[in-house]
Design a protein around this motif. Structure first.
Motif, PDB file in Angstrom:
ATOM      1  N   LEU A   1       3.013   8.407  -2.883  1.00 41.74           N
ATOM      2  CA  LEU A   1       3.168   8.807  -4.285  1.00 41.74           C
ATOM      3  C   LEU A   1       1.877   9.456  -4.772  1.00 41.74           C
ATOM      4  CD1 LEU A   1       4.792   5.586  -5.850  1.00 41.74           C
ATOM      5  CD2 LEU A   1       5.900   7.440  -4.629  1.00 41.74           C
ATOM      6  N   TYR A   2       2.031  10.404  -5.678  1.00 41.00           N
ATOM      7  CA  TYR A   2       0.860  11.082  -6.252  1.00 41.00           C
ATOM      8  C   TYR A   2       0.942  11.016  -7.770  1.00 41.00           C
ATOM      9  CZ  TYR A   2       0.642  13.046  -1.552  1.00 41.00           C
ATOM     10  OH  TYR A   2       0.579  13.199  -0.193  1.00 41.00           O
ATOM     11  N   PHE A   3      -0.217  10.756  -8.404  1.00 44.66           N
ATOM     12  CA  PHE A   3      -0.267  10.687  -9.861  1.00 44.66           C
ATOM     13  C   PHE A   3      -1.369  11.592 -10.419  1.00 44.66           C
ATOM     14  CE2 PHE A   3       1.749   6.738  -8.602  1.00 44.66           C
ATOM     15  CZ  PHE A   3       2.817   6.680  -9.469  1.00 44.66           C
ATOM     16  N   ALA A  29      -3.456   2.807  -3.992  1.00 45.15           N
ATOM     17  CA  ALA A  29      -2.804   1.500  -4.022  1.00 45.15           C
ATOM     18  C   ALA A  29      -1.838   1.453  -2.855  1.00 45.15           C
ATOM     19  CB  ALA A  29      -2.052   1.305  -5.330  1.00 45.15           C
ATOM     20  N   ASN A  82       1.488  -0.661  -1.654  1.00 42.69           N
ATOM     21  CA  ASN A  82       2.524  -1.573  -2.151  1.00 42.69           C
ATOM     22  C   ASN A  82       2.170  -2.110  -3.540  1.00 42.69           C
ATOM     23  OD1 ASN A  82       3.945  -1.125   0.224  1.00 42.69           O
ATOM     24  ND2 ASN A  82       2.888  -2.808   1.258  1.00 42.69           N
ATOM     25  N   GLN A  83       1.777  -1.205  -4.409  1.00 44.20           N
ATOM     26  CA  GLN A  83       1.486  -1.473  -5.836  1.00 44.20           C
ATOM     27  C   GLN A  83       0.283  -2.385  -6.075  1.00 44.20           C
ATOM     28  OE1 GLN A  83       5.086  -2.610  -5.032  1.00 44.20           O
ATOM     29  NE2 GLN A  83       5.340  -0.424  -4.700  1.00 44.20           N
ATOM     30  N   GLU A  84      -0.603  -2.502  -5.070  1.00 45.99           N
ATOM     31  CA  GLU A  84      -1.853  -3.234  -5.260  1.00 45.99           C
ATOM     32  C   GLU A  84      -3.000  -2.274  -4.950  1.00 45.99           C
ATOM     33  OE1 GLU A  84      -2.082  -6.329  -6.246  1.00 45.99           O
ATOM     34  OE2 GLU A  84      -0.077  -7.152  -5.861  1.00 45.99           O
ATOM     35  N   PHE A  85      -4.062  -2.304  -5.774  1.00 48.52           N
ATOM     36  CA  PHE A  85      -5.214  -1.456  -5.482  1.00 48.52           C
ATOM     37  C   PHE A  85      -5.702  -1.752  -4.072  1.00 48.52           C
ATOM     38  CE2 PHE A  85      -5.537  -1.510 -10.195  1.00 48.52           C
ATOM     39  CZ  PHE A  85      -5.483  -0.144 -10.404  1.00 48.52           C
ATOM     40  N   GLU A 109       4.362   1.601   0.755  1.00 47.25           N
ATOM     41  CA  GLU A 109       4.291   2.609  -0.315  1.00 47.25           C
ATOM     42  C   GLU A 109       2.812   2.805  -0.644  1.00 47.25           C
ATOM     43  OE1 GLU A 109       7.015   2.693  -3.851  1.00 47.25           O
ATOM     44  OE2 GLU A 109       5.176   2.254  -4.960  1.00 47.25           O
ATOM     45  N   ALA A 118       0.075   4.951  -2.847  1.00 45.43           N
ATOM     46  CA  ALA A 118      -0.084   5.837  -4.008  1.00 45.43           C
ATOM     47  C   ALA A 118      -1.512   6.349  -4.065  1.00 45.43           C
ATOM     48  CB  ALA A 118       0.254   5.087  -5.290  1.00 45.43           C
ATOM     49  N   PHE A 137      -4.299   8.532  -6.550  1.00 46.50           N
ATOM     50  CA  PHE A 137      -4.507   8.904  -7.957  1.00 46.50           C
ATOM     51  C   PHE A 137      -6.000   8.945  -8.265  1.00 46.50           C
ATOM     52  CE2 PHE A 137      -3.046   4.449  -7.396  1.00 46.50           C
ATOM     53  CZ  PHE A 137      -4.223   3.768  -7.656  1.00 46.50           C
ATOM     54  N   VAL A 154      -8.641   5.349 -12.920  1.00 46.20           N
ATOM     55  CA  VAL A 154      -7.747   5.136 -14.061  1.00 46.20           C
ATOM     56  C   VAL A 154      -8.484   5.339 -15.389  1.00 46.20           C
ATOM     57  CG1 VAL A 154      -6.306   3.588 -12.725  1.00 46.20           C
ATOM     58  CG2 VAL A 154      -8.143   2.631 -14.155  1.00 46.20           C
TER      59      VAL A 154
END
Lengths: 162, 87
Positions: free
Chosen positions: B8-10, B60, B62-65, B77, B79, B81, B84
């Protein structure tokens, strides 16, 4: 258990405080921080920004914010806590974020509020993009000052801070 | 690793990539986040642009930094970015 919401719509501060304190007599104080979209006027132009857009990582955001509220509740023994963070496009003067803490005494409520907003700025997956008056969009860069503000809470126990 | 990874890219990484999500199957030599970045950056101009300034890329898993040394597994997964800027 904190109340956490990530939403596009504005929030009702008085309503959220009432929700936090409803039916309780053990709360001695509420800490409150409201973040607002600021139009930084510079010498060269009337308005520095036309709007601010907040992007986030939906699958991760609530969990990351929950980690932060868990930490605040643990460190300061909070009696309640609310974090509402808006996403999407907002205009100057609009609310962005609400942090409420409920504690028996003021110091815990005030310190936990400062901790929560400092960590929200540096440990939750949100990104701000500014629109200038002529329509250019630029991503806001992370500020060293925010990292330093967050770092002052890095000790695992507030009593251990020197 | 011989695995399938959702990437994923943000924020500006998403804009430079021109997409917010892709599924990739890196070779078995790719086992960490750092190796995944190096492999992705070689793929095409868009990936190269997204990862050009690597010091400004955070991730991140699996949704953990996570950090560059984090080991990847099949189905993860990942990500990418910038630092923040919420609150």
């Amino acid at each position: 258990m904190a109340r956490i919401s990530v939403q596009t719509e504005d929030f009702d501060v008085a309503g959220e405080i009432a929700r936090l304190t409803a039916g309780r007599t053990d709360i001695g104080g509420i800490g409150c921080f409201i973040g607002i979209v600021r139009d930084d006027k510079s010498a060269s132009q009337d308005h520095a920004i036309r709007a601010l857009t907040l992007e986030h990582y939906p699958a991760m955001t609530s969990r990351a914010v929950g980690r932060i509220t868990d930490e605040a509740e643990r460190r300061w023994g909070l009696l309640g806590c609310t974090v509402i963070h808006r996403v999407g496009r907002m205009l100057p003067g609009e609310n962005i974020v609400l942090v409420l803490t409920a504690a028996a005494h003021r110091q815990s409520a005030l310190d936990a509020t400062a901790f929560l907003i400092d960590w929200l700025k540096t440990k939750a997956p949100f990104w701000k993009r500014e629109e200038s008056p002529d329509g250019d969009a630029t991503w806001v860069e992370a500020r060293e000052a925010d990292t330093e503000a967050a770092a002052r809470w890095s000790s695992s126990d507030p009593d251990e801070m020197t | 690793m011989a695995a399938t990874i959702s990437v994923l890219y943000f924020a500006w990484l998403r804009e430079r990539m021109g997409c917010s999500e892709e599924t990739v199957a890196p070779p078995s030599s790719v086992t960490t986040v750092a190796e995944l970045i190096a492999w992705l950056a070689e793929r095409d101009a868009a990936h190269a642009a997204a990862f050009k300034n690597r010091k400004s890329v955070r991730c991140a898993v699996n949704q953990e930094f996570a950090d560059l040394a984090t080991v990847l597994r099949d189905g993860d997964e990942v990500a990418f970015f910038p630092p923040v800027t919420g609150g």
